[in-house]
Scaffold this active site. Structure first.
Site, PDB file in Angstrom:
ATOM      1  N   GLU A  51       6.721  -7.119  10.925  1.00  0.00           N
ATOM      2  CA  GLU A  51       6.266  -7.577   9.483  1.00  0.00           C
ATOM      3  C   GLU A  51       6.063  -6.046   8.931  1.00  0.00           C
ATOM      4  O   GLU A  51       5.430  -6.164   7.615  1.00  0.00           O
ATOM      5  CB  GLU A  51       4.850  -8.157   9.642  1.00  0.00           C
ATOM      6  CG  GLU A  51       4.982  -9.526  10.432  1.00  0.00           C
ATOM      7  CD  GLU A  51       3.638 -10.079  10.242  1.00  0.00           C
ATOM      8  OE1 GLU A  51       3.217 -10.652   8.898  1.00  0.00           O
ATOM      9  OE2 GLU A  51       2.974 -10.555  11.218  1.00  0.00           O
ATOM     10  N   THR A  56      13.257  -7.837   5.006  1.00  0.00           N
ATOM     11  CA  THR A  56      13.409  -7.957   3.792  1.00  0.00           C
ATOM     12  C   THR A  56      14.246  -6.873   3.124  1.00  0.00           C
ATOM     13  O   THR A  56      15.112  -7.102   2.325  1.00  0.00           O
ATOM     14  CB  THR A  56      12.052  -7.743   2.959  1.00  0.00           C
ATOM     15  OG1 THR A  56      11.155  -8.602   3.837  1.00  0.00           O
ATOM     16  CG2 THR A  56      11.937  -8.130   1.678  1.00  0.00           C
ATOM     17  N   ARG A 191       9.522 -15.583   5.585  1.00  0.00           N
ATOM     18  CA  ARG A 191       9.318 -14.623   6.770  1.00  0.00           C
ATOM     19  C   ARG A 191       9.824 -15.363   8.024  1.00  0.00           C
ATOM     20  O   ARG A 191       9.388 -16.797   8.410  1.00  0.00           O
ATOM     21  CB  ARG A 191       7.878 -14.397   6.818  1.00  0.00           C
ATOM     22  CG  ARG A 191       7.325 -13.915   8.213  1.00  0.00           C
ATOM     23  CD  ARG A 191       7.878 -12.622   8.255  1.00  0.00           C
ATOM     24  NE  ARG A 191       7.307 -12.114   9.850  1.00  0.00           N
ATOM     25  CZ  ARG A 191       7.964 -11.078  10.310  1.00  0.00           C
ATOM     26  NH1 ARG A 191       8.783 -10.544  10.031  1.00  0.00           N
ATOM     27  NH2 ARG A 191       7.552 -10.893  11.585  1.00  0.00           N
ATOM     28  N   ASP A 213      19.239  -4.020  12.377  1.00  0.00           N
ATOM     29  CA  ASP A 213      17.765  -4.538  12.155  1.00  0.00           C
ATOM     30  C   ASP A 213      17.399  -4.959  13.547  1.00  0.00           C
ATOM     31  O   ASP A 213      18.007  -6.060  14.333  1.00  0.00           O
ATOM     32  CB  ASP A 213      17.663  -5.508  11.211  1.00  0.00           C
ATOM     33  CG  ASP A 213      16.196  -6.188  11.174  1.00  0.00           C
ATOM     34  OD1 ASP A 213      15.378  -5.444  11.698  1.00  0.00           O
ATOM     35  OD2 ASP A 213      16.018  -7.335  10.520  1.00  0.00           O
ATOM     36  N   GLN A 217       8.237  -6.618  17.127  1.00  0.00           N
ATOM     37  CA  GLN A 217       7.285  -7.028  17.959  1.00  0.00           C
ATOM     38  C   GLN A 217       7.398  -6.188  19.479  1.00  0.00           C
ATOM     39  O   GLN A 217       8.565  -6.004  19.685  1.00  0.00           O
ATOM     40  CB  GLN A 217       7.281  -8.545  18.030  1.00  0.00           C
ATOM     41  CG  GLN A 217       6.751  -9.248  17.108  1.00  0.00           C
ATOM     42  CD  GLN A 217       7.595  -9.582  15.971  1.00  0.00           C
ATOM     43  OE1 GLN A 217       8.965  -9.254  16.245  1.00  0.00           O
ATOM     44  NE2 GLN A 217       7.423  -9.806  14.834  1.00  0.00           N
TER      45      GLN A 217
END
Length: 374
Positions: A51, A56, A191, A213, A217
């Site tokens: 996050e 994005t 998301r 990318d 996590q």
């Protein structure tokens, strides 16, 4: 003279030997061309905790340097957005119980909250378009207007809630329209946790940029090692606004501390000794709002600046990452690796366009000069 001798030697070769020599020369030329093409491709590795805004950023590259999003993408993101809306309201409803907050209206407590709790989004066979009925949307709208839910939202740092929850709740009536197609801003704010490894390639100034990318996590990080070879630059993202949040995977671990720890680890990897390190301190928009009511010094007591000074607070966080870069000092590298930093808002296309132009120029001039490509 050398060329003459080579021609004489070739004339003395048998047809079979001459053919083998020509094939060998052709292979050498082909390998040389492939080497030049490989040198023209720059591999950028996006790293950071979950996050932080990596996905994005990839979406922004598609908007700025790619083809954007077609009708097929819009259909996919429409489903993702509806899933985000339901899961965000579920998180708020469950947090109401955890924080002992009462609903303003009994109807929300007895009917709407129970309706949301009974939805299972983990069922991969379920169609979100069928789950997201007018009745569900009506329940979400009524819950969002409830003062209890609003009070719960104000305490969102105490549980896990996506940054875009309010954005989508406020646009619920538009999203409900039968002809709704997500805007670029809707897509940027949607998301989906990144799983595995995703690559995006685009061409700038006759050079291919391959951006990779990977999931941020903890459970995803073991896959990172497969991406470490031939990396031109590391773009490390950290969300400024996570200074008062904890990890979803580890409720006692501060997210900013986790990001700093991960950064220290990455800059010490031997694979990245020649890679330039670029850091994006992201989510400036969320940070500017949050700093007004959440004191940075509570979570990082070493901060002694003005509680409400956004610039001073951002500079303090940047300095923590610069201090972390000291861990890269070794006998072989007696000085810290240079850190190129930018404050970013990944949902702001103009900001990312400006920042990436600067990053692109830095990467091209640093890594392509030796190949005489710039």
């Amino acid at each position: 003279m050398t060329g003459t001798m080579e021609r004489i030697c070739c004339c003395m070769l048998s047809p079979e030997e001459r053919s083998q020599k020509e094939n060998s020369a052709a292979i050498d030329n082909r390998l040389k061309k492939q080497k030049i093409e490989m040198d023209k491709e720059l591999k950028l590795l996006l790293l950071g905790t979950g996050e932080s805004g990596k996905s994005t950023f990839i979406k922004q590259m598609r908007i700025i340097h790619g083809q954007g999003f077609d009708s097929g993408d819009q259909i996919m993101y429409r489903k993702i957005i509806k899933n985000n809306i339901i899961s965000s309201m579920q998180a708020l409803v469950l947090a109401m119980d955890m924080l002992y907050i009462e609903f303003q209206h009994e109807h929300n407590s007895c009917t709407n909250a129970k309706l949301l709790k009974n939805i299972c989004l983990e069922d991969k066979d379920s169609d979100i378009e069928k789950v997201f009925t007018n009745r569900i949307a009506e329940a979400i709208g009524e819950l969002w207007k409830d003062e209890g839910i609003q009070h719960c939202y104000d305490r969102r740092r105490e549980f896990q809630l996506t940054d875009s929850a309010k954005y989508f709740f406020d646009r619920l009536s538009e999203i409900l329209q039968p002809n709704y197609n997500p805007s670029e801003q809707d897509i940027l704010r949607s998301r989906v946790p990144t799983e595995g490894i995703n690559e995006y390639v685009f061409r700038l100034e006759h050079v291919d940029f391959r951006i990779i990318d990977v999931g941020g996590q903890r459970k995803e990080r073991r896959k990172w090692i497969h991406c470490f070879e031939h990396v031109t630059s590391i773009i490390f993202l950290s969300a400024l606004s996570e200074y008062d949040l904890v990890l979803q995977e580890s409720p006692t671990q501060n997210r900013m501390e986790e990001s700093l720890h991960l950064f220290r680890t990455i800059i010490c990897y031997p694979w990245f000794q020649r890679a330039s390190i670029i850091i994006f301190l992201n989510k400036t928009d969320v940070f500017e709002e949050k700093i007004r009511y959440s004191n940075l010094a509570v979570y990082f007591p070493q901060y002694t600046g003005d509680r409400y000074d956004v610039g001073e607070a951002m500079d303090f966080i940047l300095q923590m990452f610069r201090d972390a870069s000291m861990d890269s000092v070794t006998e072989q590298q007696p000085t810290p690796k240079p850190i190129y930093s930018h404050f970013t808002c990944a949902t702001d296309t103009q900001n990312i366009k400006f920042v990436f132009n600067s990053v692109r120029d830095h990467i091209l001039h640093t890594h392509l000069r030796e190949f005489n490509l710039v």
